[in-house]
Design an enzyme around this catalytic site. Structure first.
Site: not given
Length: 207
Positions: A14, A19, A64, A66, A92, A113
């Site tokens: 990632y 994100h 992570y 969320n 973001d 989230n």
């Protein structure tokens, strides 16, 4: 003391995605203010130092996206911080064009989230935040695929400019001048939006 957390997802998969712009912004601040991000604590990677004479903890949650609130909430509780005045979250926003930022003192999750989980874990929407524009997803494009994708070449320069503006906003915010940061950078966004609308109107009149 200020907790400044940038949101993103861990692992190389990632890195530098849209994100993860919050992670990249924390790295930018760490480089600018010579803060070593070498501590694993609060379910994240963090480093402490000073910005504008104010002690800060820079944090990249490793839970992570969320579950970002678990890391942010743990750090805020440990230092007994007031979310409304001592927590700044950077993340973001697909509603803003690349290169634009928006400063806020409070607000809802707006469908994000990571922010939703932070609100749940802190028990309040009253915390400062800087939203960094990553651009709206193309029509008929999957949202998850878009935010987990990387910036186009033409957007990378704009994102670097956004980091400069966001860093300036942080320096104002830790001095207690969040209103000034809002007036300065939110107005720029408003002016940009008005310029786009004027251009679109002129194009329609010319057709």
């Amino acid at each position: 003391m200020y907790l400044i957390a940038g949101l993103g997802n861990p692992t190389k998969q990632y890195e530098h995605t849209r994100h993860n712009v919050g992670f990249d912004m924390i790295s930018y601040l760490a480089d600018q203010y010579h803060i070593s991000m070498n501590t694993k604590k609060f379910q994240g990677i963090c480093g402490s130092g000073y910005i504008e004479g104010q002690k800060v903890l820079l944090l990249m949650p490793q839970t992570y996206m969320n579950l970002s609130g678990r890391s942010v909430g743990e750090a805020a509780a440990f230092y007994k911080l007031d979310p409304a005045s001592e927590v700044i979250i950077i993340y973001d926003d697909i509603a803003l064009e690349p290169g634009n930022i928006r400063v806020r003192k409070r607000g809802s999750a707006g469908g994000h989230n990571g922010i939703k989980d932070i609100i749940a874990c802190l028990g309040t929407q009253e915390f400062q935040r800087i939203r960094i524009g990553v651009g709206e997803k193309p029509k008929d494009y999957d949202l998850a695929a878009y935010v987990l994708g990387r910036f186009l070449e033409e957007d990378r320069k704009k994102i670097r400019e956004a980091f400069v503006h966001a860093s300036d906003a942080v320096s104002l915010m830790v001095r207690g001048e969040t209103d000034e940061a809002m007036n300065l950078y939110n107005r720029k966004q408003k002016q940009a939006d008005e310029s786009v609308r004027t251009h679109e109107k002129e194009q329609k009149q010319a057709e």
